[in-house]
Scaffold this motif. Structure first.
Motif, PDB file in Angstrom:
ATOM      1  N   ALA A 107       0.198   9.196   1.660  1.00  0.00           N
ATOM      2  CA  ALA A 107       1.603   9.483   1.982  1.00  0.00           C
ATOM      3  C   ALA A 107       2.357   8.235   2.412  1.00  0.00           C
ATOM      4  O   ALA A 107       3.561   8.110   2.176  1.00  0.00           O
ATOM      5  CB  ALA A 107       1.676  10.543   3.077  1.00  0.00           C
ATOM      6  N   LEU A 108       1.644   7.303   3.037  1.00  0.00           N
ATOM      7  CA  LEU A 108       2.271   6.058   3.493  1.00  0.00           C
ATOM      8  C   LEU A 108       2.284   4.987   2.409  1.00  0.00           C
ATOM      9  O   LEU A 108       2.757   3.880   2.634  1.00  0.00           O
ATOM     10  CB  LEU A 108       1.541   5.528   4.731  1.00  0.00           C
ATOM     11  CG  LEU A 108       1.611   6.418   5.973  1.00  0.00           C
ATOM     12  CD1 LEU A 108       0.704   5.875   7.068  1.00  0.00           C
ATOM     13  CD2 LEU A 108       3.047   6.556   6.459  1.00  0.00           C
ATOM     14  N   GLY A 109       1.734   5.311   1.247  1.00  0.00           N
ATOM     15  CA  GLY A 109       1.704   4.353   0.147  1.00  0.00           C
ATOM     16  C   GLY A 109       0.632   3.295   0.312  1.00  0.00           C
ATOM     17  O   GLY A 109       0.764   2.185  -0.199  1.00  0.00           O
ATOM     18  N   LEU A 110      -0.418   3.646   1.031  1.00  0.00           N
ATOM     19  CA  LEU A 110      -1.498   2.691   1.307  1.00  0.00           C
ATOM     20  C   LEU A 110      -2.785   3.159   0.649  1.00  0.00           C
ATOM     21  O   LEU A 110      -2.985   4.349   0.424  1.00  0.00           O
ATOM     22  CB  LEU A 110      -1.719   2.575   2.823  1.00  0.00           C
ATOM     23  CG  LEU A 110      -0.511   2.158   3.649  1.00  0.00           C
ATOM     24  CD1 LEU A 110      -0.828   2.286   5.129  1.00  0.00           C
ATOM     25  CD2 LEU A 110      -0.085   0.750   3.304  1.00  0.00           C
ATOM     26  N   ASP A 111      -3.670   2.225   0.393  1.00  0.00           N
ATOM     27  CA  ASP A 111      -4.995   2.535  -0.112  1.00  0.00           C
ATOM     28  C   ASP A 111      -5.921   2.703   1.082  1.00  0.00           C
ATOM     29  O   ASP A 111      -6.086   1.773   1.883  1.00  0.00           O
ATOM     30  CB  ASP A 111      -5.481   1.409  -1.027  1.00  0.00           C
ATOM     31  CG  ASP A 111      -6.889   1.651  -1.514  1.00  0.00           C
ATOM     32  OD1 ASP A 111      -7.108   2.691  -2.170  1.00  0.00           O
ATOM     33  OD2 ASP A 111      -7.757   0.809  -1.235  1.00  0.00           O
ATOM     34  N   GLU A 165      -9.229   0.761   5.764  1.00  0.00           N
ATOM     35  CA  GLU A 165     -10.503   0.762   6.488  1.00  0.00           C
ATOM     36  C   GLU A 165     -11.144  -0.627   6.497  1.00  0.00           C
ATOM     37  O   GLU A 165     -11.640  -1.075   7.531  1.00  0.00           O
ATOM     38  CB  GLU A 165     -11.470   1.772   5.869  1.00  0.00           C
ATOM     39  CG  GLU A 165     -11.091   3.210   6.111  1.00  0.00           C
ATOM     40  CD  GLU A 165     -11.104   3.598   7.573  1.00  0.00           C
ATOM     41  OE1 GLU A 165     -11.999   3.134   8.320  1.00  0.00           O
ATOM     42  OE2 GLU A 165     -10.229   4.366   7.976  1.00  0.00           O
ATOM     43  N   ALA A 166     -11.129  -1.310   5.367  1.00  0.00           N
ATOM     44  CA  ALA A 166     -11.727  -2.649   5.276  1.00  0.00           C
ATOM     45  C   ALA A 166     -10.965  -3.640   6.153  1.00  0.00           C
ATOM     46  O   ALA A 166     -11.577  -4.457   6.860  1.00  0.00           O
ATOM     47  CB  ALA A 166     -11.747  -3.124   3.830  1.00  0.00           C
ATOM     48  N   ASP A 167      -9.654  -3.575   6.135  1.00  0.00           N
ATOM     49  CA  ASP A 167      -8.855  -4.489   6.956  1.00  0.00           C
ATOM     50  C   ASP A 167      -9.053  -4.220   8.446  1.00  0.00           C
ATOM     51  O   ASP A 167      -9.132  -5.152   9.251  1.00  0.00           O
ATOM     52  CB  ASP A 167      -7.366  -4.383   6.583  1.00  0.00           C
ATOM     53  CG  ASP A 167      -7.055  -5.014   5.246  1.00  0.00           C
ATOM     54  OD1 ASP A 167      -7.896  -5.777   4.720  1.00  0.00           O
ATOM     55  OD2 ASP A 167      -5.955  -4.755   4.710  1.00  0.00           O
TER      56      ASP A 167
END
Length: 90
Positions: free
Chosen positions: A67-71, A76-78
Motif C-alpha cells: 500500500a505504501l509502494g514499497l517492496d 526488511e533487508a534495509d
C-alpha cells in the motif's frame, strides 16, 4: 501482492490507517533505510499484538508495504542492515 488473509481487527486497522495517513500527509517522501527501520519497528510492536496470528501479521505487513509502494523484502533487508550497523556502534 495483495492481502489474502482474514479481515483485520479494529486495532490493526487503526494502526494501518495511521501509518498510511502519515505517509499521505507528506508532500515529498524519500525512502531511506532509517524509514525502513522505523516502519519495521512499528510493525514489530503493533502487529503481533493486534493480529489474529503470526501468519496474519506477516500478510498484513506485506500488504502495508504494498500500500505504501514499497517492496517488503527490501524494507526488511534495509531494517536488518540498520540494526547490524547500530549493533556495531559504541
Amino acid at each position: 501482492m495483495a492481502y489474502s488473509g482474514r479481515i483485520v481487527l479494529a486495532p490493526t486497522q487503526r494502526f494501518l490507517d495511521r501509518v498510511i495517513e502519515d505517509r499521505a500527509c507528506l508532500f515529498r517522501f524519500q525512502y531511506t533505510r532509517i524509514y525502513a527501520l522505523g516502519l519495521t519497528a512499528l510493525c514489530d510492536a503493533f502487529l503481533p499484538a493486534t493480529c489474529i496470528d503470526a501468519a496474519d501479521a506477516a500478510a498484513t505487513r506485506s500488504a502495508l508495504c504494498f500500500a505504501l509502494g514499497l517492496d517488503g523484502a527490501t524494507v526488511e533487508a534495509d531494517a536488518a542492515a540498520m540494526r547490524a550497523l547500530a549493533a556495531g556502534a559504541t
